[in-house]
Design a protein around this motif. Structure first.
Motif, PDB file in Angstrom:
ATOM      1  N   ALA A   1      -3.426   8.826  -0.727  1.00 27.01           N
ATOM      2  CA  ALA A   1      -4.464   9.033   0.661  1.00 27.01           C
ATOM      3  C   ALA A   1      -4.138  10.566   1.304  1.00 27.01           C
ATOM      4  O   ALA A   1      -5.166  10.864   1.805  1.00 27.01           O
ATOM      5  N   VAL A   2      -2.995  10.963   1.322  1.00 24.73           N
ATOM      6  CA  VAL A   2      -2.832  12.125   1.946  1.00 24.73           C
ATOM      7  C   VAL A   2      -3.700  13.227   0.980  1.00 24.73           C
ATOM      8  O   VAL A   2      -4.526  14.153   1.739  1.00 24.73           O
TER       9      VAL A   2
ATOM     10  N   ASN B   1       0.220   6.335  -0.820  1.00 25.76           N
ATOM     11  CA  ASN B   1       0.480   7.150   0.095  1.00 25.76           C
ATOM     12  C   ASN B   1       0.134   8.560  -0.382  1.00 25.76           C
ATOM     13  O   ASN B   1      -0.928   9.412   0.404  1.00 25.76           O
TER      14      ASN B   1
ATOM     15  N   HIS C   1       0.820  -1.365   0.098  1.00 23.18           N
ATOM     16  CA  HIS C   1       0.051  -0.098   0.080  1.00 23.18           C
ATOM     17  C   HIS C   1       0.860   1.262  -0.084  1.00 23.18           C
ATOM     18  O   HIS C   1       0.420   2.257  -0.077  1.00 23.18           O
ATOM     19  N   LYS C   2       2.343   1.153   0.000  1.00 26.03           N
ATOM     20  CA  LYS C   2       2.939   2.191   0.007  1.00 26.03           C
ATOM     21  C   LYS C   2       2.815   3.214  -1.029  1.00 26.03           C
ATOM     22  O   LYS C   2       2.920   4.137  -0.929  1.00 26.03           O
ATOM     23  N   ARG C   3       2.529   2.482  -2.385  1.00 26.57           N
ATOM     24  CA  ARG C   3       2.412   3.593  -3.414  1.00 26.57           C
ATOM     25  C   ARG C   3       1.111   4.350  -3.442  1.00 26.57           C
ATOM     26  O   ARG C   3       1.251   5.058  -4.347  1.00 26.57           O
TER      27      ARG C   3
END
Lengths: 257, 288
Positions: A9-10, A6, A2-4
């Protein structure tokens, strides 16, 4: 993995804050003691008490509800009959576009077109002209919603009803309308909310003696903002939030019938 | 199979149902819009209303640098609004489309909800936030970033932010609708095969979202371009857009034909834009 996501999401969190911060500020200020609508002084429910005796707000609110109710009824009747007709004649793209176009035409263009037309036929501006104008674009929304569903209805059920001796009226009310119910409810909710909120077309087609609520809000913002606008904004927020949630619930129930 | 719908009686019956409504729409939608556009070649009457000589004077009047500047200004503000909406709307739609079904519904409802609030109230909310004594200025002062309030209200930026606020959901929804149909395995596969996040975004998500992006752009651009309320309330009358010209010509100057000319220009810009959109989205569909 899910890092990609981020960054997105912000941004999404920022968007939610962006969407809710302004209306939260209005709700917060509605509990303000100060008689300046923009500056916080202390907690109070005073403006919630005075708003009920504010004659311009209350009478314009009644007019707005009246316009929205009549517009909704007319748009439902006109929009549904057009949809049934277009479906029966297997109408092509032109008539469908023609009937839904008022929903797409920029409101300003429609507004001054209607103002010009009313003036040419010497119809003085009043709530009647607002209702006619609102019915034009709400009808387009009803047609769009109803046409989307009516094509899915099996025509053989209507035929069977007629073959078995039911009158055209009976077939309409016992077969066609019940099957269209979810889209009729959606169309009604849309028409009512759109009419209640509509400002530009009403601004051009309303007479000066019968301001509706958006007109009163507009002049409140333009000429001296009073604290009542925060209360009014909060109440309108609550009404539309409840409305949207109710519409969704009713839609679900109607869909399951 | 008998095509009952195509039969003659059925068609007659269809016309009987539809014609009252179609007549209503002809009288109060088609004729008003068309006659309004025709009015641009007429001349204003002495006491309001319109009279003949038919000519194109209004169009040469509209090429006055003052008005050209307003039209360009409107295009810039509407474009900035649509671009800003796209920049924050696309990542939001992308984020939502990758959540579980339940959270997708919750967030989409959360994004639509403010849109159903009265648009004057939503515009007014920015007066509350942006004024010199407003929340943003107070916050910046309290954390010691500024000591004098920043004049944020009554600037073109306030107009752009206000309109972005009003129409952002119209950008997010079509992009989300396009992305939601995308097979998640596609991006997973691209990732597994060593494609970078940026590359899978550029080669998969953006192309697939393109129809939604184009529709969202139109949905935001169209109401922004014709808006006269936000420039007035948040721009403080210093930011003049085409909508303000139309309104002023109709209600103040009482020069209806000249106002209709600007409305025609507005309508033409939108027709061109929508044609470009449908042309591009057809090409995108062919390529995809």
């Amino acid at each position: 993995m899910h890092k990609r996501f981020n960054l997105s999401a912000v941004v999404a969190v920022f968007v939610i804050i962006f969407l809710y911060l302004p209306i939260t500020a209005v709700v917060g200020l509605s509990f303000n003691q100060s008689s300046n609508s923009l500056i916080w002084k202390g907690f109070s429910l005073d403006w919630y008490k005075t708003i009920w005796s504010n004659e311009p707000i209350m009478s314009s609110f009644q007019r707005t509800i009246f316009v929205a109710v009549v517009t909704t009824v007319l748009s439902l009747i006109i929009g549904t009959t057009i949809s049934i007709g277009l479906n029966k004649m297997k109408a092509g793209g032109f008539l469908r576009t023609f009937s839904t176009a008022p929903a797409i035409v920029p409101d300003l263009v429609l507004a001054i077109g209607l103002l010009t037309t009313f003036s040419v036929i010497s119809m003085s501006l009043s709530l009647t002209t607002v209702i006619i104008s609102h019915t034009v674009f709400c009808t387009a929304f009803v047609v769009a919603v109803v046409l989307a569903r009516i094509g899915l209805i099996d025509p053989s059920i209507e035929e069977a009803s007629t073959d078995l001796g039911a009158s055209a009226m009976k077939t309409l009310f016992k077969i066609t309308i019940p099957q269209l119910m979810p889209s009729l409810i959606a169309g009604a909710v849309l028409s009512f909310t759109l009419s209640m909120d509509e400002f530009v077309i009403a601004f051009f087609t309303n007479g000066p003696e019968t301001p509706t609520l958006p007109m009163v809000i507009y002049s409140m913002i333009r000429f001296g903002v009073t604290p009542e606008i925060n209360v009014l904004g909060t109440l309108l927020l609550v009404i539309s939030f409840v409305g949207v949630i109710l519409a969704q619930r009713i839609g679900k129930v109607a869909d399951s019938i | 199979m008998v095509k009952s719908g195509g039969s003659k009686t059925s068609r007659h019956l269809g016309w009987a149902w539809a014609s009252p409504g179609l007549i209503f729409l002809t009288l109060f939608a088609a004729i008003p819009v068309l006659s309004m556009l025709f009015m641009s070649v007429l001349t204003a009457g002495r006491f309001g209303g319109v009279t003949t000589p038919i000519n194109f004077d209004n169009f040469s009047r509209a090429t006055d640098p003052i008005f050209v500047k307003v039209i360009i200004n409107s295009l810039l503000i509407a474009s900035a609004t649509a671009i800003l909406s796209l920049l924050i709307g696309f990542p939001t739609a992308l984020f939502i489309s990758r959540l579980s079904r339940k959270w997708q519904v919750i967030l989409i409802v959360a994004i639509i909800l403010p849109y159903w609030t009265n648009f004057l109230v939503r515009t007014y909310a920015w007066l509350v936030l942006l004024n010199n004594e407003g929340i943003i200025n107070k916050f910046l002062r309290n954390i010691g970033l500024i000591d004098k309030p920043i004049e944020m209200l009554y600037t073109p930026a306030a107009v752009i932010v206000g309109m972005t606020y009003l129409y952002l959901p119209l950008m997010i929804l079509p992009i989300y609708a396009a992305l939601e149909k995308v097979d998640k395995n596609l991006t997973e596969a691209a990732f597994d095969l060593g494609s970078s996040a940026w590359k899978s975004l550029r080669t998969i998500s953006i192309p697939l979202a393109m129809p939604g992006i184009l529709i969202g752009f139109i949905f935001v651009f169209v109401p922004s371009l014709g808006n006269f309320v936000v420039p007035e309330l948040l721009g403080g009358g210093k930011t003049v857009m085409i909508g303000n010209l139309v309104r002023d010509q109709f209600l103040k100057a009482r020069d209806w034909p000249f106002g209709a000319t600007f409305a025609l220009i507005l309508a033409l810009i939108l027709v061109v834009l929508i044609s470009i959109q449908s042309y591009v989205s057809k090409r995108v569909n062919v390529n995809a």
